[in-house]
Design an enzyme around this catalytic site. Structure first.
Site, PDB file in Angstrom:
ATOM      1  N   ASP A  11       0.870  -1.161   0.000  1.00  0.00           N
ATOM      2  CA  ASP A  11       0.000   0.000   0.000  1.00  0.00           C
ATOM      3  C   ASP A  11       0.926   1.236   0.000  1.00  0.00           C
ATOM      4  O   ASP A  11       2.127   1.112   0.299  1.00  0.00           O
ATOM      5  CB  ASP A  11      -0.849  -0.060   1.284  1.00  0.00           C
ATOM      6  CG  ASP A  11      -1.651   1.183   1.502  1.00  0.00           C
ATOM      7  OD1 ASP A  11      -2.374   1.590   0.594  1.00  0.00           O
ATOM      8  OD2 ASP A  11      -1.535   1.762   2.598  1.00  0.00           O
ATOM      9  N   ASP A  13      -0.072   5.148   0.952  1.00  0.00           N
ATOM     10  CA  ASP A  13      -0.287   6.088   2.067  1.00  0.00           C
ATOM     11  C   ASP A  13      -0.283   5.354   3.400  1.00  0.00           C
ATOM     12  O   ASP A  13      -1.092   4.455   3.627  1.00  0.00           O
ATOM     13  CB  ASP A  13      -1.655   6.789   1.911  1.00  0.00           C
ATOM     14  CG  ASP A  13      -1.735   7.655   0.657  1.00  0.00           C
ATOM     15  OD1 ASP A  13      -0.758   8.356   0.381  1.00  0.00           O
ATOM     16  OD2 ASP A  13      -2.770   7.629  -0.014  1.00  0.00           O
ATOM     17  N   GLY A  48      -7.610   4.069   3.285  1.00  0.00           N
ATOM     18  CA  GLY A  48      -7.755   3.035   2.249  1.00  0.00           C
ATOM     19  C   GLY A  48      -9.000   3.197   1.391  1.00  0.00           C
ATOM     20  O   GLY A  48      -9.089   2.587   0.332  1.00  0.00           O
ATOM     21  N   ARG A  51     -11.636   8.371  -2.691  1.00  0.00           N
ATOM     22  CA  ARG A  51     -12.004   9.762  -2.378  1.00  0.00           C
ATOM     23  C   ARG A  51     -13.519   9.887  -2.199  1.00  0.00           C
ATOM     24  O   ARG A  51     -13.997  10.462  -1.236  1.00  0.00           O
ATOM     25  CB  ARG A  51     -11.522  10.654  -3.526  1.00  0.00           C
ATOM     26  CG  ARG A  51     -11.171  12.043  -3.083  1.00  0.00           C
ATOM     27  CD  ARG A  51     -10.618  12.832  -4.250  1.00  0.00           C
ATOM     28  NE  ARG A  51      -9.322  12.344  -4.715  1.00  0.00           N
ATOM     29  CZ  ARG A  51      -8.711  12.781  -5.810  1.00  0.00           C
ATOM     30  NH1 ARG A  51      -9.266  13.715  -6.563  1.00  0.00           N
ATOM     31  NH2 ARG A  51      -7.538  12.292  -6.153  1.00  0.00           N
ATOM     32  N   SER A 118      -5.217   5.439  -4.007  1.00  0.00           N
ATOM     33  CA  SER A 118      -5.043   6.867  -4.313  1.00  0.00           C
ATOM     34  C   SER A 118      -4.841   7.148  -5.792  1.00  0.00           C
ATOM     35  O   SER A 118      -4.032   6.506  -6.460  1.00  0.00           O
ATOM     36  CB  SER A 118      -3.855   7.418  -3.537  1.00  0.00           C
ATOM     37  OG  SER A 118      -3.649   8.766  -3.904  1.00  0.00           O
ATOM     38  N   ARG A 119      -5.550   8.161  -6.274  1.00  0.00           N
ATOM     39  CA  ARG A 119      -5.341   8.617  -7.657  1.00  0.00           C
ATOM     40  C   ARG A 119      -4.084   9.480  -7.745  1.00  0.00           C
ATOM     41  O   ARG A 119      -3.627   9.814  -8.826  1.00  0.00           O
ATOM     42  CB  ARG A 119      -6.577   9.378  -8.121  1.00  0.00           C
ATOM     43  CG  ARG A 119      -7.791   8.452  -8.155  1.00  0.00           C
ATOM     44  CD  ARG A 119      -9.061   9.210  -8.390  1.00  0.00           C
ATOM     45  NE  ARG A 119      -9.048   9.822  -9.703  1.00  0.00           N
ATOM     46  CZ  ARG A 119      -9.995  10.649 -10.139  1.00  0.00           C
ATOM     47  NH1 ARG A 119     -11.013  10.953  -9.365  1.00  0.00           N
ATOM     48  NH2 ARG A 119      -9.929  11.166 -11.340  1.00  0.00           N
ATOM     49  N   ASN A 120      -3.538   9.859  -6.598  1.00  0.00           N
ATOM     50  CA  ASN A 120      -2.301  10.653  -6.576  1.00  0.00           C
ATOM     51  C   ASN A 120      -1.052   9.781  -6.462  1.00  0.00           C
ATOM     52  O   ASN A 120       0.060  10.315  -6.360  1.00  0.00           O
ATOM     53  CB  ASN A 120      -2.338  11.622  -5.394  1.00  0.00           C
ATOM     54  CG  ASN A 120      -3.427  12.671  -5.558  1.00  0.00           C
ATOM     55  OD1 ASN A 120      -3.443  13.411  -6.539  1.00  0.00           O
ATOM     56  ND2 ASN A 120      -4.361  12.740  -4.617  1.00  0.00           N
ATOM     57  N   ASP A 172      -1.731  -0.456   6.065  1.00  0.00           N
ATOM     58  CA  ASP A 172      -1.904   0.265   7.337  1.00  0.00           C
ATOM     59  C   ASP A 172      -3.377   0.491   7.686  1.00  0.00           C
ATOM     60  O   ASP A 172      -3.671   1.005   8.762  1.00  0.00           O
ATOM     61  CB  ASP A 172      -1.240   1.656   7.270  1.00  0.00           C
ATOM     62  CG  ASP A 172      -1.997   2.601   6.358  1.00  0.00           C
ATOM     63  OD1 ASP A 172      -2.325   2.188   5.224  1.00  0.00           O
ATOM     64  OD2 ASP A 172      -2.289   3.731   6.774  1.00  0.00           O
TER      65      ASP A 172
HETATM   66  P1  B16 Z   1      -6.751  10.170  -3.319  1.00  0.00           P
HETATM   67  P2  B16 Z   1      -3.735   4.037   0.128  1.00  0.00           P
HETATM   68  C1  B16 Z   1      -5.688   5.840   0.109  1.00  0.00           C
HETATM   69  O1  B16 Z   1      -4.385   5.466  -0.224  1.00  0.00           O
HETATM   70  C2  B16 Z   1      -5.701   6.609   1.414  1.00  0.00           C
HETATM   71  O2  B16 Z   1      -5.429   5.745   2.498  1.00  0.00           O
HETATM   72  C3  B16 Z   1      -7.069   7.224   1.640  1.00  0.00           C
HETATM   73  O3  B16 Z   1      -7.059   7.987   2.827  1.00  0.00           O
HETATM   74  C4  B16 Z   1      -7.429   8.091   0.438  1.00  0.00           C
HETATM   75  O4  B16 Z   1      -8.739   8.634   0.593  1.00  0.00           O
HETATM   76  C5  B16 Z   1      -7.378   7.241  -0.830  1.00  0.00           C
HETATM   77  O5  B16 Z   1      -6.085   6.697  -0.971  1.00  0.00           O
HETATM   78  C6  B16 Z   1      -7.721   8.038  -2.063  1.00  0.00           C
HETATM   79  O6  B16 Z   1      -6.715   8.994  -2.244  1.00  0.00           O
HETATM   80  O7  B16 Z   1      -7.764  11.167  -2.838  1.00  0.00           O
HETATM   81  O8  B16 Z   1      -5.330  10.677  -3.288  1.00  0.00           O
HETATM   82  O9  B16 Z   1      -7.130   9.556  -4.643  1.00  0.00           O
HETATM   83  O10 B16 Z   1      -3.625   4.000   1.607  1.00  0.00           O
HETATM   84  O11 B16 Z   1      -4.657   2.987  -0.456  1.00  0.00           O
HETATM   85  O12 B16 Z   1      -2.391   4.101  -0.557  1.00  0.00           O
HETATM   86 MG    MG Z   2      -2.789   3.171   3.395  1.00  0.00          MG
END
Ligand code: B16
Ligand code: MG
Length: 219
Positions: A11, A13, A48, A51, A118-120, A172
């Site tokens: 993972d 974030d 996880g 958005r 995450s899309r980022n 996490d």
């Molecule tokens: P984004 P992971 C997740 O990343 C985050 O844990 C979660 O808090 C977030 O809302 C989600 O990505 C979407 O992220 O807004 O950047 O697209 O933990 O799966 O790496």
């Molecule tokens: Mg995470």
């Protein structure tokens, strides 16, 4: 598992980088503006989630019903705030020991993937100069169902040519641990054993963690 795994899927974030606190701060600001109470415990459940699932969770908490256009505007505002933290990230924000562990796995021939909601994710991997460590990146841009659905990890394992039972997921989030277990993976929780109670075992950090320790704790 006594033999080394075929693959490990990480993972992003909260496992590789400490961006979970940036998500928390951006969602807190938005909830505050909407006059919806939002605390660390709520945030634990958002980890996880995609958005849109995160926004829906907050709106449900405040019994607020909004049209789609407004939801998109709010998600954009949250993401702008999140990116204002992210855009200055450097490799110094990688969690201690995680890169050393990934490099040890690579040297041993274990295939490495990223499995993030995450899309980022591509931007963060790039800013932290670690894109080349991953043979496959499955993220919020390429999946249709977010954690706790196992799609993200099953897609990753398939791309790596690995079977879920021979693949270890590092997570996490409660939703991420559930996703890994639902897909038939071994799951190492990164964080508190009380919160991540469904994981095979948990670690508090990658500092000093090794393939040998992974194998001994999974056997
Ligand atoms: P984004 P992971 C997740 O990343 C985050 O844990 C979660 O808090 C977030 O809302 C989600 O990505 C979407 O992220 O807004 O950047 O697209 O933990 O799966 O790496
Ligand atoms: Mg995470």
């Amino acid at each position: 598992m006594s033999d080394k795994p075929q693959a490990c899927i990480f993972d992003l974030d909260g496992v590789i980088v400490d961006t979970a606190r940036y998500h928390f701060s951006a969602w807190s600001e938005l909830a505050n503006e909407l006059v919806i109470p939002f605390n660390e415990e709520d945030n634990e459940q958002l980890k996880g989630l995609s958005r849109i699932d995160s926004l829906e969770f907050i709106l449900r908490k405040g019994s607020l019903v909004l049209d789609n256009h407004t939801k998109v505007r709010l998600m954009d505002r949250k993401n702008d705030r999140y990116l204002s933290h992210v855009k200055t990230m450097t490799p110094a924000e990688l969690f201690p020991g995680v890169l050393e562990f990934i490099d040890e796995l690579r040297a041993e021939g274990v295939r490495i993937g990223l499995g993030s909601s995450s899309r980022n994710a591509p931007l963060i991997l790039d800013l932290c100069c670690i894109t080349d460590r991953f043979e496959t990146v499955v993220d919020g841009n390429s999946i249709t169902l977010s954690k706790p659905d196992p799609e993200v990890f099953l897609t990753g394992a398939q791309a790596l040519g690995a079977q879920p039972e021979n693949t270890v997921v590092f997570e996490d989030a409660v939703s991420g641990v559930k996703a890994g277990k639902a897909g038939g993976f071994r799951v190492v929780g990164v964080g508190s054993p009380e919160v991540l109670s469904e994981a095979d075992f948990t670690i508090s950090s990658f500092e000093g963690f090794s393939l040998q320790e992974l194998l001994s704790r999974l056997s």
